[in-house]
Design a protein around this motif. Sequence first.
Motif, short mmCIF file in Angstrom:
data_model
loop_
_atom_site.label_atom_id
_atom_site.label_comp_id
_atom_site.label_asym_id
_atom_site.label_seq_id
_atom_site.Cartn_x
_atom_site.Cartn_y
_atom_site.Cartn_z
N ASP A 53 0.80 -1.23 0.00
CA ASP A 53 0.00 0.00 0.00
C ASP A 53 0.84 1.29 0.00
O ASP A 53 0.60 2.19 0.80
N PRO A 54 1.82 1.40 -0.91
CA PRO A 54 2.61 2.63 -0.95
C PRO A 54 1.82 3.77 -1.59
O PRO A 54 1.01 3.55 -2.49
N TYR A 55 2.05 4.97 -1.11
CA TYR A 55 1.54 6.17 -1.79
C TYR A 55 2.43 7.35 -1.42
O TYR A 55 3.09 7.36 -0.39
N ALA A 56 2.44 8.33 -2.31
CA ALA A 56 3.21 9.56 -2.09
C ALA A 56 2.26 10.74 -2.20
O ALA A 56 1.19 10.65 -2.81
N ARG A 57 2.68 11.85 -1.61
CA ARG A 57 1.85 13.05 -1.68
C ARG A 57 2.68 14.30 -1.37
O ARG A 57 3.80 14.20 -0.88
N VAL A 58 2.10 15.43 -1.70
CA VAL A 58 2.63 16.74 -1.30
C VAL A 58 1.53 17.40 -0.49
O VAL A 58 0.35 17.08 -0.64
N SER A 59 1.91 18.35 0.36
CA SER A 59 0.90 19.00 1.20
C SER A 59 0.16 20.10 0.44
O SER A 59 -0.98 20.41 0.76
N ALA A 60 0.81 20.70 -0.56
CA ALA A 60 0.18 21.74 -1.37
C ALA A 60 0.70 21.62 -2.81
O ALA A 60 1.79 21.10 -3.04
N LYS A 61 -0.09 22.08 -3.74
CA LYS A 61 0.22 21.90 -5.16
C LYS A 61 1.62 22.39 -5.55
O LYS A 61 2.29 21.75 -6.34
N MET A 62 2.07 23.49 -5.00
CA MET A 62 3.36 24.06 -5.38
C MET A 62 4.49 23.69 -4.40
O MET A 62 5.54 24.31 -4.41
N SER A 63 4.28 22.69 -3.57
CA SER A 63 5.29 22.29 -2.58
C SER A 63 6.60 21.89 -3.24
O SER A 63 6.61 21.30 -4.32
N LEU A 118 -3.22 12.30 -3.95
CA LEU A 118 -3.48 13.55 -3.24
C LEU A 118 -4.87 13.57 -2.62
O LEU A 118 -5.22 14.55 -1.97
N GLU A 119 -5.63 12.49 -2.81
CA GLU A 119 -7.00 12.45 -2.29
C GLU A 119 -7.13 11.58 -1.04
O GLU A 119 -8.16 11.61 -0.39
N ARG A 120 -6.11 10.82 -0.71
CA ARG A 120 -6.19 9.90 0.42
C ARG A 120 -6.34 10.67 1.72
O ARG A 120 -5.65 11.65 1.97
N LYS A 121 -7.22 10.19 2.56
CA LYS A 121 -7.45 10.80 3.87
C LYS A 121 -6.32 10.42 4.81
O LYS A 121 -5.73 9.36 4.68
N PRO A 122 -6.01 11.27 5.81
CA PRO A 122 -4.87 11.01 6.70
C PRO A 122 -4.87 9.66 7.40
O PRO A 122 -3.82 9.07 7.60
N LYS A 123 -5.98 9.11 7.79
CA LYS A 123 -6.01 7.85 8.54
C LYS A 123 -6.23 6.64 7.64
O LYS A 123 -6.29 5.53 8.12
N HIS A 124 -6.33 6.83 6.32
CA HIS A 124 -6.59 5.72 5.40
C HIS A 124 -5.50 4.65 5.50
O HIS A 124 -4.33 4.95 5.41
N GLY A 125 -5.91 3.43 5.70
CA GLY A 125 -4.97 2.31 5.72
C GLY A 125 -4.15 2.17 6.99
O GLY A 125 -3.34 1.27 7.09
N MET A 126 -4.35 3.04 7.96
CA MET A 126 -3.55 2.95 9.18
C MET A 126 -4.08 1.85 10.09
O MET A 126 -5.27 1.61 10.16
N LYS A 127 -3.18 1.19 10.77
CA LYS A 127 -3.54 0.17 11.75
C LYS A 127 -3.21 0.71 13.13
O LYS A 127 -2.44 1.65 13.28
N MET A 128 -3.77 0.09 14.14
CA MET A 128 -3.43 0.47 15.50
C MET A 128 -1.95 0.18 15.73
O MET A 128 -1.43 -0.84 15.30
N MET A 129 -1.26 1.08 16.40
CA MET A 129 0.18 0.96 16.57
C MET A 129 0.53 0.86 18.05
O MET A 129 -0.13 1.45 18.89
N LYS A 130 1.59 0.12 18.34
CA LYS A 130 2.20 0.12 19.67
C LYS A 130 3.39 1.06 19.57
O LYS A 130 4.17 0.98 18.64
N HIS A 131 3.55 1.93 20.52
CA HIS A 131 4.65 2.89 20.48
C HIS A 131 5.67 2.58 21.57
O HIS A 131 5.32 2.37 22.71
#
Length: 166
Positions: free
Chosen positions: A29-39, A143-156
Amino acid sequence: MSFKSLAMATVAALAIAAPALAEGIMVKDPYARVSAKMSKSGAAFMEIMNHGDADDQLIEARSDVAKRVELHTHKENADGVMQMLHVEEGFAIPAHGAHMLQRGGDHVMFMGLNQPLEHGDVVSVTLVFEKAGEVVVEIPVDLERKPKHGMKMMKHDHGNMNKQTN
């Protein structure tokens, strides 16, 4: 849809459908993104699984998409402000375990982008592991993926910032 757009969409679909695999390492499930169009910077996220019997270490990431590519994490400083930091030693990938690269945590950072990252583009990234060697991953820009998409519960483990999935 133009032939170029159709070809790029096909490559992106195949990249998602066929995880990268080498010496027991699988990238899912790899994906890449930028925070703003001109980043001038961007990031890549994914789940890295180690199906082998020995621990491994992601020690480097390389790509022609940016002038610099580094392994980064977020850490809170003494003033309570989150900072992004280069992790020179990389990330541990435990035997029969996984390590998530996700927003707000560990990730591959692209600094000084050589071109804008548009939704649907595909970025080629070489992940370098201490034992498994190099794994080339074709990462779709989403650039459309929501921040929590695909996340699993994590142990820190706040002592060394390593994270493992449940």
